[in-house]
Design a protein around this motif. Structure first.
Motif, PDB file in Angstrom:
ATOM      1  N   LYS A  66       0.839  -1.206   0.000  1.00 46.87           N
ATOM      2  CA  LYS A  66       0.000   0.000   0.000  1.00 46.87           C
ATOM      3  C   LYS A  66       0.873   1.256   0.000  1.00 46.87           C
ATOM      4  O   LYS A  66       0.653   2.180  -0.780  1.00 46.87           O
ATOM      5  CB  LYS A  66      -0.916  -0.037   1.224  1.00 46.87           C
ATOM      6  N   GLU A  67       1.888   1.293   0.845  1.00 51.49           N
ATOM      7  CA  GLU A  67       2.751   2.476   0.943  1.00 51.49           C
ATOM      8  C   GLU A  67       3.602   2.675  -0.310  1.00 51.49           C
ATOM      9  O   GLU A  67       3.796   3.805  -0.758  1.00 51.49           O
ATOM     10  CB  GLU A  67       3.650   2.382   2.173  1.00 51.49           C
ATOM     11  N   GLU A  68       4.143   1.589  -0.854  1.00 50.35           N
ATOM     12  CA  GLU A  68       5.064   1.694  -1.987  1.00 50.35           C
ATOM     13  C   GLU A  68       4.361   1.804  -3.343  1.00 50.35           C
ATOM     14  O   GLU A  68       4.881   2.459  -4.245  1.00 50.35           O
ATOM     15  CB  GLU A  68       6.003   0.484  -2.017  1.00 50.35           C
ATOM     16  N   ILE A  69       3.196   1.184  -3.485  1.00 51.90           N
ATOM     17  CA  ILE A  69       2.547   1.106  -4.798  1.00 51.90           C
ATOM     18  C   ILE A  69       1.157   1.741  -4.790  1.00 51.90           C
ATOM     19  O   ILE A  69       0.922   2.742  -5.476  1.00 51.90           O
ATOM     20  CB  ILE A  69       2.430  -0.359  -5.283  1.00 51.90           C
ATOM     21  N   ASP A 114       9.627  -2.099 -11.775  1.00 46.22           N
ATOM     22  CA  ASP A 114       9.755  -1.045 -10.770  1.00 46.22           C
ATOM     23  C   ASP A 114       9.116  -1.471  -9.451  1.00 46.22           C
ATOM     24  O   ASP A 114       9.708  -1.324  -8.370  1.00 46.22           O
ATOM     25  CB  ASP A 114       9.095   0.232 -11.313  1.00 46.22           C
ATOM     26  N   PHE A 115       7.915  -2.040  -9.526  1.00 50.71           N
ATOM     27  CA  PHE A 115       7.209  -2.476  -8.319  1.00 50.71           C
ATOM     28  C   PHE A 115       7.998  -3.562  -7.592  1.00 50.71           C
ATOM     29  O   PHE A 115       8.067  -3.570  -6.360  1.00 50.71           O
ATOM     30  CB  PHE A 115       5.817  -3.005  -8.655  1.00 50.71           C
ATOM     31  N   ALA A 116       8.591  -4.482  -8.342  1.00 51.91           N
ATOM     32  CA  ALA A 116       9.369  -5.560  -7.721  1.00 51.91           C
ATOM     33  C   ALA A 116      10.524  -4.985  -6.901  1.00 51.91           C
ATOM     34  O   ALA A 116      10.748  -5.407  -5.756  1.00 51.91           O
ATOM     35  CB  ALA A 116       9.891  -6.529  -8.780  1.00 51.91           C
ATOM     36  N   ALA A 117      11.238  -4.030  -7.457  1.00 53.02           N
ATOM     37  CA  ALA A 117      12.368  -3.430  -6.739  1.00 53.02           C
ATOM     38  C   ALA A 117      11.901  -2.738  -5.459  1.00 53.02           C
ATOM     39  O   ALA A 117      12.527  -2.868  -4.402  1.00 53.02           O
ATOM     40  CB  ALA A 117      13.096  -2.435  -7.646  1.00 53.02           C
ATOM     41  N   LYS A 118      10.775  -2.034  -5.543  1.00 54.13           N
ATOM     42  CA  LYS A 118      10.271  -1.307  -4.379  1.00 54.13           C
ATOM     43  C   LYS A 118       9.802  -2.261  -3.279  1.00 54.13           C
ATOM     44  O   LYS A 118      10.054  -2.026  -2.095  1.00 54.13           O
ATOM     45  CB  LYS A 118       9.132  -0.381  -4.804  1.00 54.13           C
ATOM     46  N   ILE A 119       9.128  -3.317  -3.656  1.00 48.87           N
ATOM     47  CA  ILE A 119       8.625  -4.276  -2.659  1.00 48.87           C
ATOM     48  C   ILE A 119       9.776  -5.062  -2.041  1.00 48.87           C
ATOM     49  O   ILE A 119       9.836  -5.248  -0.823  1.00 48.87           O
ATOM     50  CB  ILE A 119       7.568  -5.204  -3.286  1.00 48.87           C
ATOM     51  N   LYS A 120      10.719  -5.545  -2.869  1.00 46.40           N
ATOM     52  CA  LYS A 120      11.862  -6.319  -2.357  1.00 46.40           C
ATOM     53  C   LYS A 120      12.636  -5.531  -1.311  1.00 46.40           C
ATOM     54  O   LYS A 120      13.089  -6.093  -0.313  1.00 46.40           O
ATOM     55  CB  LYS A 120      12.794  -6.715  -3.512  1.00 46.40           C
ATOM     56  N   ALA A 121      12.785  -4.244  -1.515  1.00 44.36           N
ATOM     57  CA  ALA A 121      13.553  -3.402  -0.592  1.00 44.36           C
ATOM     58  C   ALA A 121      12.911  -3.299   0.785  1.00 44.36           C
ATOM     59  O   ALA A 121      13.593  -3.002   1.766  1.00 44.36           O
ATOM     60  CB  ALA A 121      13.732  -2.011  -1.195  1.00 44.36           C
ATOM     61  N   ARG A 122      11.630  -3.580   0.884  1.00 44.61           N
ATOM     62  CA  ARG A 122      10.907  -3.431   2.148  1.00 44.61           C
ATOM     63  C   ARG A 122      10.609  -4.742   2.871  1.00 44.61           C
ATOM     64  O   ARG A 122      10.161  -4.737   4.011  1.00 44.61           O
ATOM     65  CB  ARG A 122       9.571  -2.721   1.891  1.00 44.61           C
ATOM     66  N   LEU A 123      10.831  -5.873   2.216  1.00 42.93           N
ATOM     67  CA  LEU A 123      10.508  -7.163   2.847  1.00 42.93           C
ATOM     68  C   LEU A 123      11.522  -7.525   3.931  1.00 42.93           C
ATOM     69  O   LEU A 123      12.708  -7.219   3.795  1.00 42.93           O
ATOM     70  CB  LEU A 123      10.484  -8.273   1.797  1.00 42.93           C
ATOM     71  N   PRO A 124      11.071  -8.185   4.996  1.00 40.50           N
ATOM     72  CA  PRO A 124      12.019  -8.683   5.999  1.00 40.50           C
ATOM     73  C   PRO A 124      13.022  -9.631   5.334  1.00 40.50           C
ATOM     74  O   PRO A 124      12.697 -10.275   4.326  1.00 40.50           O
ATOM     75  CB  PRO A 124      11.121  -9.461   6.975  1.00 40.50           C
TER      76      PRO A 124
END
Length: 149
Positions: A66-69, A114-124
Motif C-alpha cells: 500500500k505504501e510503496e505502490i 519497478d514495483f518488484a524493486a520497491k517491494i523487495k527493498a521493504r521485505l524482511p
C-alpha cells in the motif's frame, strides 16, 4: 520447515500515456490495475511468537504494498519523464493532480519491474519476493518472477 508461498491481491486506478507509441495507447488513458504479490518463506516456528505459523502477516505485506505502490499510483497519471506530454503533466500538477514522471516507458512490463524493486527493498530478510502479476485489463498482464531475474 517447508517454504510456503502466500499471495495478496491489490487494485488501483492509474492513467498513463506511452510516449512515441504507434497505437491508441499514445493517448492519455487509464486502467483498473490488479496486482498480485507472492512472497515465499518458512512459517514462523516459534510458538511464543504472536505470528506463529505465518510466513508474513498479510497485514504487514499489505502495509508495504500500500505504501510503496497503491497509495502512490492510485488515481495518478504516469508519464515517461521525456514525454511531449510534459506541459500537460506540469499543468495537472499545478492543479493539484497526482502525476508520476517515470524514468521509463510506463508499460505494464516496466511498471512491474519497478514495483518488484520497491517491494523487495521493504521485505524482511527472511522473506523473498517470489512473483508479481500486474493485470492491466481482464485479458492482459505482465508477470515478474524472481527465478527469471
Amino acid at each position: 520447515m517447508s517454504n510456503i508461498r502466500i499471495t495478496k491481491q491489490f487494485s488501483f486506478e492509474t492513467g498513463h500515456a506511452l510516449y512515441g507509441y504507434d497505437g491508441k495507447c499514445r493517448n492519455v488513458h487509464g486502467h483498473s490495475y490488479k496486482l498480485s504479490v507472492t512472497v515465499i518463506g518458512a512459517p514462523i516456528a516459534d510458538n511464543t511468537n504472536v505470528k506463529w505459523g505465518m510466513v508474513i502477516d498479510f497485514g504487514d505485506l499489505k502495509k508495504i504494498v500500500k505504501e510503496e505502490i497503491v497509495d502512490v499510483y492510485d488515481h495518478a497519471t504516469v508519464f515517461n519523464k521525456n514525454t511531449p506530454h510534459i506541459e500537460l503533466a506540469n499543468e495537472l500538477m499545478q492543479r493539484g493532480h497526482s502525476v508520476i514522471l517515470a524514468d521509463y516507458q510506463p508499460t505494464s512490463e516496466n511498471m512491474v519491474i519497478d514495483f518488484a524493486a520497491k517491494i523487495k527493498a521493504r521485505l524482511p530478510e527472511n522473506i523473498s519476493l517470489h512473483s508479481l502479476k500486474l493485470q492491466e485489463t481482464d485479458s492482459s498482464f505482465a508477470e515478474w518472477y524472481a527465478a527469471d531475474n
